[in-house]
Design a protein around this motif. Structure first.
Motif, PDB file in Angstrom:
ATOM      1  N   GLU A  67       2.782  -3.179  -9.689  1.00  0.00           N
ATOM      2  CA  GLU A  67       3.972  -2.495  -9.199  1.00  0.00           C
ATOM      3  C   GLU A  67       4.712  -3.359  -8.180  1.00  0.00           C
ATOM      4  O   GLU A  67       5.943  -3.462  -8.205  1.00  0.00           O
ATOM      5  CB  GLU A  67       3.554  -1.159  -8.568  1.00  0.00           C
ATOM      6  N   ASN A 120      15.358  -3.948  -7.081  1.00  0.00           N
ATOM      7  CA  ASN A 120      14.354  -3.352  -7.975  1.00  0.00           C
ATOM      8  C   ASN A 120      13.884  -1.988  -7.470  1.00  0.00           C
ATOM      9  O   ASN A 120      13.663  -1.073  -8.270  1.00  0.00           O
ATOM     10  CB  ASN A 120      13.161  -4.300  -8.134  1.00  0.00           C
ATOM     11  N   LYS A 124      14.195   1.689  -9.350  1.00  0.00           N
ATOM     12  CA  LYS A 124      13.067   2.616  -9.506  1.00  0.00           C
ATOM     13  C   LYS A 124      13.340   3.931  -8.786  1.00  0.00           C
ATOM     14  O   LYS A 124      12.834   4.975  -9.191  1.00  0.00           O
ATOM     15  CB  LYS A 124      11.788   1.990  -8.972  1.00  0.00           C
ATOM     16  N   HIS A 127      14.550   6.957 -10.712  1.00  0.00           N
ATOM     17  CA  HIS A 127      13.583   7.743 -11.476  1.00  0.00           C
ATOM     18  C   HIS A 127      12.511   8.375 -10.599  1.00  0.00           C
ATOM     19  O   HIS A 127      11.957   9.407 -10.944  1.00  0.00           O
ATOM     20  CB  HIS A 127      12.913   6.863 -12.535  1.00  0.00           C
TER      21      HIS A 127
END
Length: 152
Positions: A67, A120, A124, A127
């Motif tokens: 991650e 990034n 993310k 969501h």
């Protein structure tokens, strides 16, 4: 009944960590004090009590590592789109300074990673709401790097 005693070095080592019993069906666990209580110490020796940092499985650790790797992917966005991202994440009084920091970080060889982390993490964040904090941390990190560069 004798008082519970441990060697000084072992006691210091045990006090530095948080110890927890296994989770129950609701997911909560009880805290243990193996440096102070005999029953907690015995449970720790039997493996019933573990350190807070030992609970993650190797699969969970690998997932977290992946991650964080995805947050460092090189992604560039146009300046206007970056401004829109900043406007959606930050409160009004932090927008201008955050945008300026990210623009400067975009062209800095070391702070560029914080810029990538912001982009990034924002993608993310669309969501999963928990990545909004990572966006803020990325800007703070970029600010810290840029500030240290100006000192020299």
């Amino acid at each position: 009944m004798s008082k519970f005693r441990l060697p000084r070095k072992e006691k210091k080592k045990l006090k530095k960590q948080f110890w927890l019993y296994a989770r129950d069906e609701k997911g909560s666990s009880r805290m243990a004090f193996p440096a102070k209580r005999q029953e907690d110490y015995d449970a720790m020796k039997q493996g019933l009590v573990k350190s807070f940092f030992d609970w993650r499985t190797p699969e969970e650790k690998e997932k977290k590592k992946q991650e964080f790797k995805t947050l460092s992917n090189e992604v560039y966005v146009p300046d206007q789109e970056l401004k829109n991202f900043v406007n959606k994440i930050f409160a009004k009084n932090y927008r201008i300074s955050s945008y300026d920091i990210l623009l400067e970080a975009k062209n800095h060889p070391v702070a560029r990673n914080a810029y990538f982390n912001f982009i990034n993490a924002y993608q993310k964040h669309l969501h999963d709401d928990s990545f909004g904090n990572i966006c803020c941390l990325a800007v703070d990190r970029a600010k810290e790097i840029l500030k240290s560069r100006k000192r020299f």
